[in-house]
Write a protein that holds these residues in place. Structure first.
Motif, PDB file in Angstrom:
ATOM      1  N   UNK A 180       0.801  -1.183  -0.008  1.00 58.18           N
ATOM      2  CA  UNK A 180       0.121  -0.163   0.133  1.00 58.18           C
ATOM      3  C   UNK A 180       0.573   1.286  -0.063  1.00 58.18           C
ATOM      4  N   UNK A 181       0.787   1.992  -1.046  1.00 57.37           N
ATOM      5  CA  UNK A 181       1.635   3.074  -1.279  1.00 57.37           C
ATOM      6  C   UNK A 181       0.659   4.666  -1.614  1.00 57.37           C
ATOM      7  N   UNK A 182      -0.622   4.390  -1.626  1.00 58.20           N
ATOM      8  CA  UNK A 182      -1.405   5.552  -2.202  1.00 58.20           C
ATOM      9  C   UNK A 182      -2.982   4.843  -1.630  1.00 58.20           C
ATOM     10  N   UNK A 183      -3.404   5.872  -2.565  1.00 59.04           N
ATOM     11  CA  UNK A 183      -5.075   6.123  -2.426  1.00 59.04           C
ATOM     12  C   UNK A 183      -5.513   4.541  -3.152  1.00 59.04           C
ATOM     13  N   UNK A 184      -4.884   3.983  -4.303  1.00 61.66           N
ATOM     14  CA  UNK A 184      -5.549   3.143  -4.906  1.00 61.66           C
ATOM     15  C   UNK A 184      -5.000   1.238  -4.446  1.00 61.66           C
ATOM     16  N   UNK A 185      -4.009   1.550  -3.821  1.00 62.44           N
ATOM     17  CA  UNK A 185      -3.616   0.517  -3.497  1.00 62.44           C
ATOM     18  C   UNK A 185      -3.993   0.160  -2.459  1.00 62.44           C
ATOM     19  N   UNK A 186      -4.301   1.104  -1.375  1.00 61.95           N
ATOM     20  CA  UNK A 186      -5.058   0.996  -0.167  1.00 61.95           C
ATOM     21  C   UNK A 186      -6.254   0.819  -0.189  1.00 61.95           C
ATOM     22  N   UNK A 187      -6.763   0.885  -1.114  1.00 63.71           N
ATOM     23  CA  UNK A 187      -8.641   0.350  -1.995  1.00 63.71           C
ATOM     24  C   UNK A 187      -8.525  -1.467  -2.130  1.00 63.71           C
ATOM     25  N   UNK A 188      -7.251  -1.344  -2.977  1.00 64.35           N
ATOM     26  CA  UNK A 188      -7.454  -2.604  -3.350  1.00 64.35           C
ATOM     27  C   UNK A 188      -7.315  -3.779  -2.343  1.00 64.35           C
ATOM     28  N   UNK A 189      -6.767  -3.195  -0.573  1.00 63.60           N
ATOM     29  CA  UNK A 189      -6.484  -3.841   0.393  1.00 63.60           C
ATOM     30  C   UNK A 189      -8.423  -4.235   0.585  1.00 63.60           C
ATOM     31  N   UNK A 190      -8.903  -2.861   0.824  1.00 61.55           N
ATOM     32  CA  UNK A 190      -9.960  -3.406   1.768  1.00 61.55           C
ATOM     33  C   UNK A 190     -11.219  -3.686   0.672  1.00 61.55           C
ATOM     34  N   UNK A 191     -10.620  -3.955   0.127  1.00 61.55           N
ATOM     35  CA  UNK A 191     -11.789  -4.632  -1.789  1.00 61.55           C
ATOM     36  C   UNK A 191     -11.376  -6.228  -1.002  1.00 61.55           C
ATOM     37  N   UNK A 192     -10.385  -6.595  -0.654  1.00 62.82           N
ATOM     38  CA  UNK A 192      -9.689  -8.197  -0.565  1.00 62.82           C
ATOM     39  C   UNK A 192     -10.007  -8.386   0.792  1.00 62.82           C
ATOM     40  N   UNK A 193     -10.536  -7.215   1.572  1.00 61.97           N
ATOM     41  CA  UNK A 193     -10.900  -7.860   3.164  1.00 61.97           C
ATOM     42  C   UNK A 193     -12.724  -7.814   2.898  1.00 61.97           C
ATOM     43  N   UNK A 194     -13.265  -7.060   2.060  1.00 58.64           N
ATOM     44  CA  UNK A 194     -14.887  -6.878   1.775  1.00 58.64           C
ATOM     45  C   UNK A 194     -14.974  -8.359   1.107  1.00 58.64           C
ATOM     46  N   UNK A 195     -13.808  -8.936   0.517  1.00 55.80           N
ATOM     47  CA  UNK A 195     -14.143 -10.678  -0.345  1.00 55.80           C
ATOM     48  C   UNK A 195     -14.135 -11.557   1.044  1.00 55.80           C
ATOM     49  N   UNK A 196     -14.052 -11.205   1.789  1.00 53.85           N
ATOM     50  CA  UNK A 196     -13.665 -12.347   3.445  1.00 53.85           C
ATOM     51  C   UNK A 196     -12.172 -12.738   3.496  1.00 53.85           C
ATOM     52  N   UNK A 197     -11.858 -12.238   2.811  1.00 52.19           N
ATOM     53  CA  UNK A 197     -10.183 -13.108   2.551  1.00 52.19           C
ATOM     54  C   UNK A 197      -9.205 -12.224   4.003  1.00 52.19           C
ATOM     55  N   UNK A 198      -7.984 -13.025   4.377  1.00 54.22           N
ATOM     56  CA  UNK A 198      -7.301 -12.907   5.098  1.00 54.22           C
ATOM     57  C   UNK A 198      -6.436 -11.853   4.713  1.00 54.22           C
ATOM     58  N   UNK A 199      -5.992 -10.193   5.204  1.00 49.62           N
ATOM     59  CA  UNK A 199      -5.721  -9.359   4.220  1.00 49.62           C
ATOM     60  C   UNK A 199      -4.097  -8.739   5.624  1.00 49.62           C
ATOM     61  N   UNK A 200      -3.111  -9.199   4.957  1.00 50.20           N
ATOM     62  CA  UNK A 200      -1.976  -7.975   5.719  1.00 50.20           C
ATOM     63  C   UNK A 200      -1.450  -7.091   5.144  1.00 50.20           C
ATOM     64  N   UNK A 201      -1.317  -6.116   5.724  1.00 52.60           N
ATOM     65  CA  UNK A 201      -1.181  -4.726   4.817  1.00 52.60           C
ATOM     66  C   UNK A 201       0.754  -4.233   4.839  1.00 52.60           C
ATOM     67  N   UNK A 202       0.993  -4.099   4.071  1.00 53.53           N
ATOM     68  CA  UNK A 202       2.736  -3.521   4.185  1.00 53.53           C
ATOM     69  C   UNK A 202       2.638  -2.168   3.725  1.00 53.53           C
ATOM     70  N   UNK A 203       2.801  -1.497   4.228  1.00 54.85           N
ATOM     71  CA  UNK A 203       2.157   0.147   3.988  1.00 54.85           C
ATOM     72  C   UNK A 203       3.158   0.760   3.964  1.00 54.85           C
TER      73      UNK A 203
END
Lengths: 362, 362
Positions: free
Chosen positions: B88-111
């Motif tokens: 995650x390095x900006x608005x769109x990569x951040x959003x992708x992480x939130x999309x992954x969560x909304x699919x019920x997947x385990x997400x780890x963030x590298x910001x």
């Protein structure tokens, strides 16, 4: 020789014929989707759609085909532990049931033979068990040319099962057939624009009730692209969640203006007249695939009672007149053929087509 | 007065300026999507895309914005019990992480801080734990004007973590920046057409590796609309699973022909020249938001070192020249502004724009 730049005139049941003045709308200069110009286009279009569909609730514009909304309705409004009753009477209603399963939901099937209608009585029998959260109905089954008695079904459901959500595939129905969304008590209804809106494919319109939105807020893992809750938030600003298909929305705006000018009752009546013309011809020359009382005003599935080689007839029409109609869908191929009579197709267009078919098959 | 029929000339980082000859392609007569004309259009277009993206694997055309593929990559290729590392390095990569969560997947963030790059070293550190099934990377972060070192990251991953899937958002990169899909060992990469393809929004292109497809076949509840396995089956017939956005595919076909005629290396070089022009101007007059070595060749995020009122400047340019550029994205509003230099925008277009900005702000 196949040449996609010189395609045949379309009488298949979607994509349907698109007039030049509509095509030109797609070529307008594009907009920034977060700017005031887009918000203006969006608000204007949604306001007109609300009038045409008789709803004060939520009208969404989705950059997808209508099949995206098959999935959206299920994923947003049926919780993973709930069961949805899928009524099935043709290829598209059957597919919706399989889509519901692919979302991991419990699906119970209510099947009738292709060419028969799903009736209020059949649904009532199933719902009496009390185990369903929602029912899926295809208003107009494009594979069999059949209009289900959606108004009667809705009346029964409002009276006896007001808590069960009603999801309606209105793909080949919307605009061509009456649709009083709020009065019918529907929860999700949707269509692609390449049917009675008479726009090329690439966009879908979805109407979602307030209670369906409330329900969605409590359903987990809705995903992102088709998340009704996020859609509603963007709609407040006359925007869409994701970058929308702007050219098609411009064409939709144009078509909505025309439909409102004509008057939606007149539009329905125009479709009825086209339906009568094609049914009259079909009954005289061949037969109707479904019972006449359920025969659709937006397309006709003709029963091939004379063993005509349909594929060859379509081929001949393409060669001679650069015009095609539709063979039967899936297992109905060669047993039936389909003629669209919706959108900007006219009675004169249809008379010409029917004369050509006569010429080829007599 | 706002008038969506007379919109400003766009220098926002998408939708970008579309030339008239491209817009006209959208207005071609439409096709039946199960007919031979569509198959011809589809096959031609996919063949060209494979050349432009250096892949012999699967190229899909999706009737959605690219954000649909954010979801598709996760839902198809990450099993519910697996974990995806989202960089995650900006608005769109951040959003992708939130999309992954909304699919019920385990997400780890590298910001990393907005404006900084995600480096191979940072990813390596995370992947060393061995717990990730996939990594998401944004090749070119549209909110910060930054190009991540995607080639270096890919090299490191191929060498050290060949089993971890690589998902790449190439939204503002594809066509404008080099993309040797097969050689890079990527698994999913995608873009919308309203960026460097210079087509109005409404369509996305996705490249999917064979191994990602194999993986998908074993992931449950993939849904329907974005199901890669079903997509691949339809692609065998040069069709799409659902009714596709045909006008945009016609425009995409047209643009691919032009890109192939120009030569993709020349296209990348043209973008580099545009990037240099705008960066040169930005460094002289204001500043760059991100480190120059990571600054993008498809758009520039200019650092507002002089406290210019950016919203007012954009408004003035719209009033005087019917032209707009982009304010900073989200929290970067007024601190930065963004100028697109991709697709069919030319050096002359940019010189004119920069002169107007100078005029307004000097």
């Amino acid at each position: 020789m196949t040449d996609w730049k010189n395609p045949p005139r379309l009488f298949i049941p979607g994509p349907v014929l698109v007039k030049d003045d509509v095509l030109k709308q797609l070529a307008r200069p594009t907009l920034g989707h977060r700017g005031k110009e887009y918000a203006q286009l969006h608000a204007e279009t949604v306001d007109m759609l609300k009038k045409l569909l008789f709803t004060g609730q939520n009208v969404f514009i989705s950059t997808s085909s209508a099949s995206g909304i098959w999935e959206a309705a299920i994923r947003n409004c049926v919780a993973p532990d709930e069961t949805v009753l899928c009524t099935m009477c043709g290829a598209f209603s059957d597919k919706w049931a399989s889509v519901a399963k692919s979302c991991g939901r419990n699906v119970e099937e209510l099947k009738v033979e292709w060419g028969r209608a799903v009736t209020p009585e059949l649904i009532d029998e199933k719902l009496a068990s009390g185990k369903y959260a929602a029912v899926t109905i295809v208003y107009n089954e494009t594979s069999t040319g059949l209009t289900n008695p959606a108004y009667d079904i809705s009346k029964m459901m409002r009276e006896k099962y007001p808590d069960v959500l009603v999801f309606v595939d209105a793909v080949s129905a919307m605009i061509g057939l009456p649709m009083h969304f709020d009065e019918l008590g529907w929860d999700v209804a949707f269509a692609s624009v390449q049917k009675a809106f008479a726009i090329p494919p690439g966009l879908a319109v979805a109407v979602v009730s307030d209670r369906a939105l409330e329900k969605a807020a409590n359903v987990p893992n809705r995903g992102y692209y088709f998340d009704f809750v996020k859609w509603a938030k963007s709609a407040e600003k006359s925007q869409t969640l994701v970058t929308p298909n702007i050219p098609h929305i411009m064409a939709l705006n144009y078509q909505c203006h025309k439909l409102i000018d004509e008057g939606i009752e007149n539009v329905w009546n125009r479709h009825k007249q086209m339906g009568e013309l094609v049914r009259g011809w079909a009954k005289e020359k061949l037969g109707l695939f479904c019972e006449e009382k359920y025969a659709s005003n937006t397309l006709t599935a003709v029963k091939n009672t004379r063993g005509i080689n349909i594929a060859e007839t379509i081929k001949a029409l393409q060669e001679k007149h650069n015009t095609i109609f539709g063979n039967g869908y899936g297992k109905l191929k060669e047993q039936t053929f389909r003629i669209a009579h919706m959108g900007d197709i006219t009675l004169d267009d249809l008379k010409e087509l029917l004369a050509w078919i006569d010429e080829e098959t007599s």
